[in-house]
Design a protein around this motif. Structure first.
Motif, PDB file in Angstrom:
ATOM      1  N   LEU A  16       0.810  -1.213   0.000  1.00 21.30           N
ATOM      2  CA  LEU A  16       0.000   0.000   0.000  1.00 21.30           C
ATOM      3  C   LEU A  16       0.844   1.264   0.000  1.00 21.30           C
ATOM      4  O   LEU A  16       0.649   2.156  -0.837  1.00 21.30           O
ATOM      5  N   SER A  37      -8.352  -0.593   0.297  1.00 16.47           N
ATOM      6  CA  SER A  37      -7.692  -1.880   0.185  1.00 16.47           C
ATOM      7  C   SER A  37      -8.693  -2.941   0.602  1.00 16.47           C
ATOM      8  O   SER A  37      -9.155  -2.955   1.744  1.00 16.47           O
ATOM      9  N   ASN A  93      -4.494  -9.196   0.863  1.00  7.22           N
ATOM     10  CA  ASN A  93      -4.988  -8.178  -0.064  1.00  7.22           C
ATOM     11  C   ASN A  93      -5.567  -8.803  -1.326  1.00  7.22           C
ATOM     12  O   ASN A  93      -4.984  -9.735  -1.879  1.00  7.22           O
ATOM     13  N   LEU A  96      -6.745  -2.937  -4.624  1.00  9.27           N
ATOM     14  CA  LEU A  96      -6.308  -1.635  -4.138  1.00  9.27           C
ATOM     15  C   LEU A  96      -6.750  -0.581  -5.131  1.00  9.27           C
ATOM     16  O   LEU A  96      -6.528  -0.729  -6.336  1.00  9.27           O
TER      17      LEU A  96
END
Length: 153
Positions: A16, A37, A93, A96
């Motif tokens: 990130l 995210s 994740n 994003l």
């Protein structure tokens, strides 16, 4: 001339802060950066992973189309959208979205717009893998996702 969005569909994870720093450096005049995210939920401990598949080429094209619309509609100074594919474990994740603009509301709206359309129009499919070792179902689209998208029309 509007900036081109950064779009990636990749198997590997993303960082990130690295992505925020990259976009902030490339977009002069930034006053606000909004990040979203999305993580793989564990569904109360019952979901071990999601297996994400995509339509190569079309996924990137649809992400680019939506991101370009967001840049133009909200006057964004930059936008990054990354979507992972493959088997993604719970709490890792998945997606994003970073939107930057001179002011906060445009950045918030741009990020929301992109996510609302990615959830409903980008060609990605998710299959559940349960913690008990069984294969779960393919995840169906939700009515709430379509309602969220439709508010932008």
């Amino acid at each position: 001339m509007s900036p081109a969005p950064t779009i990636r569909v990749q198997r590997e994870d993303f960082d990130l802060q690295t992505e925020v720093d990259r976009l902030a450096k490339a977009a002069p005049g930034v006053g606000a950066i909004v990040t979203f995210s999305g993580l793989c939920r564990d569904e109360g401990g019952t979901l071990a992973a999601l297996e994400l598949e995509h339509y190569p080429g079309m996924a990137e094209a649809e992400m680019t189309r939506v991101a370009t619309l967001a840049i133009e509609r909200f006057g964004l100074l930059g936008l990054t959208a990354i979507h992972r594919f493959g088997k993604i474990s719970a709490k890792e994740n998945i997606v994003l979205v970073i939107a930057c603009a001179p002011h906060r509301q445009a950045a918030f709206d741009g990020a929301n717009f992109v996510m609302d359309f990615l959830k409903t129009s980008a060609p990605f499919w998710k299959k559940e893998h349960c913690t008990d070792g069984s294969a779960g179902d393919w995840v169906s689209a939700k009515d709430a996702d379509e309602k969220a998208r439709d508010k932008w029309k």
